[in-house]
Design a protein around this motif. Structure first.
Motif, mmCIF file in Angstrom:
data_model
loop_
_atom_site.group_PDB
_atom_site.id
_atom_site.type_symbol
_atom_site.label_atom_id
_atom_site.label_comp_id
_atom_site.label_asym_id
_atom_site.label_seq_id
_atom_site.Cartn_x
_atom_site.Cartn_y
_atom_site.Cartn_z
ATOM 1 N N PRO A 114 16.290 -14.075 0.877
ATOM 2 C CA PRO A 114 17.420 -15.284 1.617
ATOM 3 C C PRO A 114 18.271 -16.074 1.017
ATOM 4 O O PRO A 114 19.120 -17.003 0.881
ATOM 5 N N MET A 117 21.801 -14.546 -0.394
ATOM 6 C CA MET A 117 22.251 -14.524 0.468
ATOM 7 C C MET A 117 23.450 -15.813 0.825
ATOM 8 O O MET A 117 24.027 -16.131 1.552
ATOM 9 N N ARG A 118 22.270 -16.702 0.851
ATOM 10 C CA ARG A 118 22.846 -17.939 1.477
ATOM 11 C C ARG A 118 23.607 -18.496 0.517
ATOM 12 O O ARG A 118 24.732 -19.271 0.831
ATOM 13 N N CYS A 168 24.079 -18.509 7.177
ATOM 14 C CA CYS A 168 23.638 -18.813 7.186
ATOM 15 C C CYS A 168 22.487 -18.938 7.788
ATOM 16 O O CYS A 168 21.025 -18.347 8.135
ATOM 17 N N VAL A 171 21.094 -15.270 7.975
ATOM 18 C CA VAL A 171 19.847 -15.011 7.009
ATOM 19 C C VAL A 171 18.500 -15.454 7.692
ATOM 20 O O VAL A 171 17.797 -15.140 7.469
#
Length: 265
Positions: A114, A117-118, A168, A171
């Motif tokens: 995560p 991914m952010r 986000c 996510v």
């Protein structure tokens, strides 16, 4: 208040259509054309389309804003990608308001990496509204040629900050509380070529809802509603009526999903 574009007969049963990130409601106008007897309300999410000056705050805030903006005549939801997370949250907030919902391209939580991914979301945000990149992305996703211009127009109108914050939120998404109280008939859809996180999560999401099924569009990916507009509209109509699904849609069995099942056509 969120912008809503209404298409179809004014006195017909209405559905709310919630698009994905970096899109606006009008990208699904061709779906409404396939449903001439339905009132289609195409919603622009915060930071997108004609709602672009409304800040994106959270999935829950957006779900409540959509509930507040939609008239009581809306009996169903059709939602894709980011819109599906909003749609599922709408069901949790208003468990008895809608008769049916079709939600496509949604995971149940526990997204891997995560933090990375952010970072990727914020890094992509400044470029998301570039027309050249939007057109290239649409082509790579297999978006139907007839709606690529609309896809690009939606991306151009997207606020970069809204894109970053919304992605986000995806996510970090976890299933909202209250799904066990939802009376809506829910169909959790996906393309058969989606990421395994979405495919494996279909059974988990269905298990959290009292009246849910899962299905997959054979041979298509995350953007399948924009790849095959006719198939998406036909599935939406069939689900709303409780009718047989169209060819090209396969049911997902309940319970744990094996890799063999994931690879099946």
């Amino acid at each position: 208040m969120l912008n809503i574009t209404a298409l179809g007969p004014a006195h017909a049963a209405a559905i709310a259509v919630l698009p994905g990130v970096a899109l606006y409601g009008d990208v699904f106008a061709p779906v409404a054309q396939h449903l001439p007897d339905t009132r289609s309300l195409l919603v622009d999410l915060p930071g997108h389309g004609a709602s672009r000056d409304i800040p994106w705050r959270s999935i829950t805030d957006t779900a409540q804003a959509a509930l507040d903006a939609l008239p009581d005549t809306v009996t169903g939801i059709a939602a894709v990608s980011l819109g599906a997370y909003v749609g599922l949250t709408m069901l949790a907030l208003a468990p008895n308001r809608f008769q049916h919902a079709l939600l496509s391209g949604i995971h149940h939580g526990d997204m891997p990496n995560p933090r990375l991914m952010r970072v990727v979301s914020w890094a992509m945000a400044p470029f998301i509204s570039r027309p050249f990149l939007a057109r290239r992305n649409a082509t790579a996703m297999g978006v139907a040629p007839g709606i690529i211009d609309s896809y690009v127009a939606g991306a151009v109108q997207t606020r970069p900050r809204a894109f970053a914050r919304a992605t986000c939120d995806v996510v970090d998404f976890t299933l909202p509380r209250g799904l066990d109280q939802v009376s809506t008939r829910v169909l959790i859809a996906a393309g058969s070529k989606e990421h395994s996180l979405i495919l494996e999560g279909q059974a988990t999401i269905c298990a959290a809802l009292p009246n849910a099924q899962a299905c997959r569009a054979t041979g298509l990916g995350h953007g399948w509603p924009a790849q095959d507009i006719g198939l998406f509209a036909a599935l939406l109509r069939a689900h709303a009526l409780g009718a047989q699904w169209p060819d090209g849609i396969a049911q997902v069995p309940s319970g744990p999903i094996s890799q063999t099942t994931l690879d099946a056509p």
